[in-house]
Design a protein around this motif. Structure first.
Motif, PDB file in Angstrom:
ATOM      1  N   ILE A   2       0.863  -1.181   0.000  1.00 33.49           N
ATOM      2  CA  ILE A   2       0.000   0.000   0.000  1.00 33.49           C
ATOM      3  C   ILE A   2       0.901   1.233   0.000  1.00 33.49           C
ATOM      4  O   ILE A   2       1.649   1.469   0.950  1.00 33.49           O
ATOM      5  CB  ILE A   2      -0.936   0.019   1.237  1.00 33.49           C
TER       6      ILE A   2
ATOM      7  N   THR B 251      -1.778   5.963  -1.720  1.00 36.03           N
ATOM      8  CA  THR B 251      -3.032   5.240  -1.488  1.00 36.03           C
ATOM      9  C   THR B 251      -3.548   5.503  -0.082  1.00 36.03           C
ATOM     10  O   THR B 251      -4.759   5.708   0.128  1.00 36.03           O
ATOM     11  CB  THR B 251      -2.817   3.736  -1.704  1.00 36.03           C
TER      12      THR B 251
ATOM     13  N   GLU C  53       0.920  -0.795  -9.166  1.00 38.05           N
ATOM     14  CA  GLU C  53       0.013  -1.931  -9.346  1.00 38.05           C
ATOM     15  C   GLU C  53       0.734  -3.106 -10.007  1.00 38.05           C
ATOM     16  O   GLU C  53       0.520  -4.267  -9.648  1.00 38.05           O
ATOM     17  CB  GLU C  53      -1.181  -1.511 -10.211  1.00 38.05           C
TER      18      GLU C  53
END
Length: 1013
Positions: free
Chosen positions: A90, A94, A490
């Protein structure tokens, strides 16, 4: 003292004592949490985790049974973001977005450091000021909460839901009930209660929807077990909590009815109808209205014994056709949340009618769609259907809408012979089948809106989810989701999930570079991860170095394709260095790039590779296991689009030109021989073009049914193969492609695909001129003329037919001359040149008798009679038509028999006898449909409409005319269109009270054909 939190769940005030656990919603204390922990253990959750985290209620944590202070609200919010995505990296961005949204304070980044430090003080078993940390770990530009370090009730809840979904597919309602009850016991109040921030809000909404749906599914399971009163009790409580959820009301109505409370069931409907009108200004949905109508008339289908759908006496299970979701799917969080809100609206309303996921190749549209469909499957209890439309597959035929409709209808239980052959009728049947249901249809790889237009506009409650490279901006009632390439963070998360976080985090710079080399494409990332999994001795940097080498040789291509090709080549090299089967699979992969078709069977690949069919099948199965091929319907194999491009380049680099040519010639020989054999089986009376002497033998087809089935599946592939070959600069390959094209003539004519026949024939003419081959030129001119005549363009057909006639006479080919004269007479007649048509048919008849051609004699009699009628010789025309009809019946030629009946009906009309004409036409229609020669139907229907008009039967007259007009519009036959429109005006004048508006679209039927030998 009781208090409420968030969305109104009753909650007990938690004790402040550190050794006490909070009570759950049912008033239980520590025993309730221990039961949930026992449930988690039974479903595989590790009991070695030192922390137990509660998110389905007021956020809290325990270590070894003692409460842990998680700090201020925003620190708890940060923990929620990390815990919901445990095991994933994370990033700080984010976290900032999850806590503050689009407008974070200037101190946001420093606050994140503070919250992480505070959480570490609480969660680390041996906390220190600077680590090393084992629970909340720093990673490249972010943090990971180790999955094994913390147990969360959310994980237990979702595992129970997954188990319930699995048991639903096996027909185990008791197991479903147990799993759903275990899931609901995980809740202690509103999810993430007291936690601020946009992430917590979105997650609350998501989890609450899952909870309500689980309660509905539990009630549904009670109904399946005929525990109707228990279902009434549960649903009554749920209605009080969520009064506007229509599925809850629907289930409650059914439960009340089955409990003998019909009046209460009807009152339930009236109550929700009033509430929806007062609060939202809308009426109940179609499903709820239909349930009301069924209960009102006490329909027998509401009885438990009648509740299962049956087909042909067999129980019909709702289809579950979704492909398996990708293992370890990560990323695309925002997109998944958006799709979930469209497919399963938070307010319990009906789902969005059409959702299109669009974007560039390789961006993971299909994987995202499948993932979203699985996530929403519970909301579509009547089935989830899947079709790959092949819309953007390089060099192959896309699926036609009628074919897609047929697949869907068969999946919904309609027998194959009952599936309509016309697009608009099939679409209407689909809408009827789906009325009152909740079904999800995933249409993968659409070419664009036109390919799926007839599949849109389904009844409310059903959803069509589409993936496409094309824009769907013009599609009605469609929400678009444009998919971009993955962000670097990602992409690294994808690799971490598939390969292992430890291996990826060991060299974060190399991992980031690997994502760049893969262009952020999910397909490329998965292939790279698979290779790392196969070679545990490789580091991430080792694989990155290999990709760098390949990149230098493919600099002219887009970066995404470069990475995919590089990864695929690594897989190919692994096969090429393997055992005997792997080496055969590698050779097969090379050969697949020689033939550009959408999918292949083992028989085609056997010809392509030059191996027996069983060896080809083993090689294909090996490639499928290596994820280099996909398996579709039984016996068919196809590569992903990017893999297909790779096989084409593989063939160019690993096979010599001679080997490529031989492989293509073998495949063409197989396709052409089998197409010709199948067409002959379907109708042995039609004249087929010459076929070269090739070593390939046709597939063993023994019956017309087998021939029809093979042609229906292979026709697009044969067209693609012929077109590919005819485009070759090699004269031998081009000639073979032309002859394969000629074998398609009667199947394209039978299927009234005249535009395709015209296109293929034009290609064959170019080949004939390129190779200076008079036989190919003659056949090509004949094919062009046939297509133009069937399209109602006889003036354009005549020059091509004369060109064929001249070539045949120059070759001294009497049969070819005879056939060309017969086809010339057709075009001349349609132009009104009756004397010329008479003379051509007369000469054809003489040659046919001379050479003993029965089919030529029948055709010449038909056209000779038709010309005589037009010139006023009714008696001579009648005599010749009766001869033709007798000869056709003796020969068993249903096509010529139906044409004879059509022309006899026209003679009857000339003599003022519409009743006899009607008998002839109805027999002709039946024969045309039995023989599969659909082309005559437009003309038969047009004349039958006139007969009905003369017999003062306006409704059948109008129906026949509209069908003939739809056929003409779809086929592009302008001549038939004008004739049908004239008849429509005649009907309007003869019956002033009849509405004679023409059909709105041309997508309604198949088109006619002119009579040809």
């Amino acid at each position: 003292m009781r208090r409420r939190c968030g969305h109104g769940h009753p909650m007990s005030t938690p004790s402040t004592s550190p050794d006490r656990l909070p009570q759950n919603a049912s008033g239980s204390s520590r025993l309730g949490v221990r039961r949930r922990m026992d449930n988690a253990k039974a479903h595989g959750t590790s009991q070695r985790s030192p922390y137990r985290l509660q998110l389905l209620g007021p956020v809290a944590a325990w270590r070894e049974g003692r409460t842990v202070d998680l700090g201020p609200p925003l620190q708890r919010a940060a923990l929620c973001v990390l815990a919901v995505r445990a095991g994933r990296i994370i990033t700080k961005d984010t976290l900032i977005g999850g806590l503050w949204g689009d407008r974070p304070p200037n101190t946001a980044e420093q606050s994140i450091y503070t919250y992480i430090a505070g959480l570490r003080r609480v969660l680390e078993t041996t906390p220190g000021r600077r680590g090393p940390y084992s629970t909340l770990i720093s990673r490249s530009r972010g943090y990971v909460l180790e999955r094994e370090a913390v147990e969360a009730d959310v994980g237990d809840f979702e595992r129970h839901l997954a188990e319930a979904r699995r048991l639903q597919t096996t027909g185990d309602p008791r197991g479903v009930l147990r799993a759903l009850e275990a899931a609901t016991e995980c809740w202690s109040g509103p999810a993430l209660c007291g936690v601020p921030g946009p992430f917590a809000q979105a997650e609350r909404v998501r989890l609450e929807e899952l909870r309500l749906t689980a309660l509905e599914d539990r009630a549904d399971a009670l109904l399946d077990l005929e525990l109707h009163q228990e279902a009434v009790t549960a649903l009554t409580e749920l209605v009080a909590e969520a009064p506007l959820r229509e599925r809850t009301r629907d289930l409650l109505m059914l439960a009340l009815y089955r409990s003998g409370r019909q009046a209460d069931a009807l009152d339930t409907y009236l109550d929700v109808k009033r509430l929806l009108a007062e609060r939202l200004g809308v009426d109940p949905g179609e499903a709820l209205r239909e349930r009301y109508e069924l209960i009102l008339r006490a329909d027998p289908s509401l009885d438990p014994a009648q509740s299962e759908t049956t087909t042909g006496g067999m129980q019909f299970r709702p289809p579950r056709q979704l492909p398996r979701a990708a293992t370890g799917f990560v990323g695309r969080v925002e997109e998944l949340v958006r799709l979930r809100s469209l497919l399963t609206p938070w307010d319990g309303g009906v789902p969005q009618a059409v959702v299109a996921i669009t974007g560039a190749p390789g961006t993971g549209k299909s994987a995202l769609a499948v993932q979203a469909a699985h996530t929403a499957a519970h909301a579509f209890p009547d089935g989830q259907l899947y079709v790959n439309l092949l819309g953007a597959t390089p060099g192959v035929e896309r699926l036609e809408p009628i074919g897609v409709l047929g697949r869907l209808l068969r999946a919904l239980g309609l027998e194959g012979k009952a599936v309509p052959s016309e697009e608009d009728e099939a679409a209407a049947v689909l809408r009827d089948r789906l009325d009152g249901r909740r079904t999800l249809i995933l249409l993968d790889d659409a070419a664009g809106p036109e390919q799926v237009r007839s599949l849109l506009g389904l009844p409310s409650g059903n959803t069509v989810l589409i993936t496409s490279r094309e824009s769907f901006a013009v599609a009605d009632d469609c929400v678009r989701l444009v998919l971009r390439r993955m962000r670097r963070s990602e992409g690294v998360t994808v690799l971490s999930k598939l390969v292992g976080a430890e291996r990826i985090s060991g060299d974060p710079a190399a991992a980031a570079r690997l994502v760049e080399l893969c262009g952020g494409l999910p397909l490329a990332l998965r292939l790279a991860a698979a290779r790392l999994g196969e070679r545990p001795d490789w580091s991430v940097r080792d694989l990155g170095g290999r990709l760098e080498d390949r990149r230098r040789t493919l600099h002219e291509l887009e970066s995404g394709q470069i990475a995919v090709r590089s990864s695929l080549e690594l897989s190919y090299e692994g096969l090429a260095r393997g055992g005997e089967l792997d080496r055969l699979a590698a050779r097969t992969l090379c050969h697949l790039g020689v033939l550009h078709v959408a999918s292949m069977t083992a028989d085609v690949v056997a010809a392509l590779v030059g191996e027996p069919a069983d060896a080809a099948e083993r090689a294909l199965d090996r490639l499928a296991r290596a994820h280099l091929l996909e398996t579709g319907e039984a016996g068919r194999y196809q590569p992903h689009d990017l893999v297909r491009l790779f096989t084409i380049e593989l063939a160019d680099t690993h096979l010599t030109p001679r080997v490529r040519k031989d492989a293509l010639m073998r495949a063409l020989g197989f396709y052409g021989a089998t197409t010709r054999h199948a067409s002959t089986l379907l109708d042995p009376h039609r004249v087929h073009s010459p076929w070269p002497d090739v070593p390939q033998r046709p597939l063993a087809l023994d019956t017309p049914a087998e021939a029809k089935a093979w042609l229906s599946k292979e026709l697009p592939h044969v067209i693609s193969a012929a077109s590919q070959a005819m485009a070759s600069e090699d004269d031998e390959i081009a000639r073979m492609g032309a002859y394969v094209g000629f074998t398609l003539h009667w199947q394209l004519t039978r299927g009234v695909r005249y535009r395709e026949l015209l296109e293929v024939s034009h290609h064959t003419l170019l080949v004939g001129r390129q190779t200076d081959d008079p036989n190919i030129q003659a056949l090509a001119h004949g094919g062009i003329s046939a297509a133009l005549a069937n399209l109602g363009r006889p003036a354009e057909a005549v020059p091509h037919q004369k060109a064929e006639l001249e070539l045949r006479r120059a070759q001294r080919d009497r049969f070819g001359e005879m056939r060309a004269l017969g086809n010339l007479s057709v075009a001349q007649f349609e132009l009104g040149r009756y004397t010329d048509a008479y003379e051509s048919a007369e000469v054809q008849n003489a040659i046919a008798r001379e050479i003993g051609s029965a089919v030529g004699e029948r055709h010449s009699l038909l056209m000779w009679a038709r010309a005589r009628r037009a010139l006023g010789d009714t008696a001579g025309a009648l005599d010749q038509l009766e001869q033709a009809l007798t000869l056709a019946r003796v020969a068993g030629d249903q096509h010529h028999e139906s044409i004879s009946l059509l022309f006899l009906a026209e003679l009857c009309l000339d003599r003022g006898d519409p009743s006899t004409a009607k008998d002839y036409l109805e027999r002709g229609l039946r024969l045309s449909r039995e023989s599969g020669q659909r082309g005559r139907e437009g003309h038969l229907l047009r004349v039958l409409a006139r007969v009905h008009r003369l017999l003062r039967m306006p409704e059948p007259a109008l129906a026949c005319t509209q069908e003939a007009l739809a056929i003409a519009r779809r086929s592009g036959n302008e001549q038939l269109r004008r004739q049908a429109e004239d008849e429509l005006r005649e009907i309007g004048e003869a019956f002033p009270g009849v509405e004679v508006s023409p059909p709105n679209s041309a997508e309604e039927a198949l088109s006619p054909s002119a009579s040809r030998p």
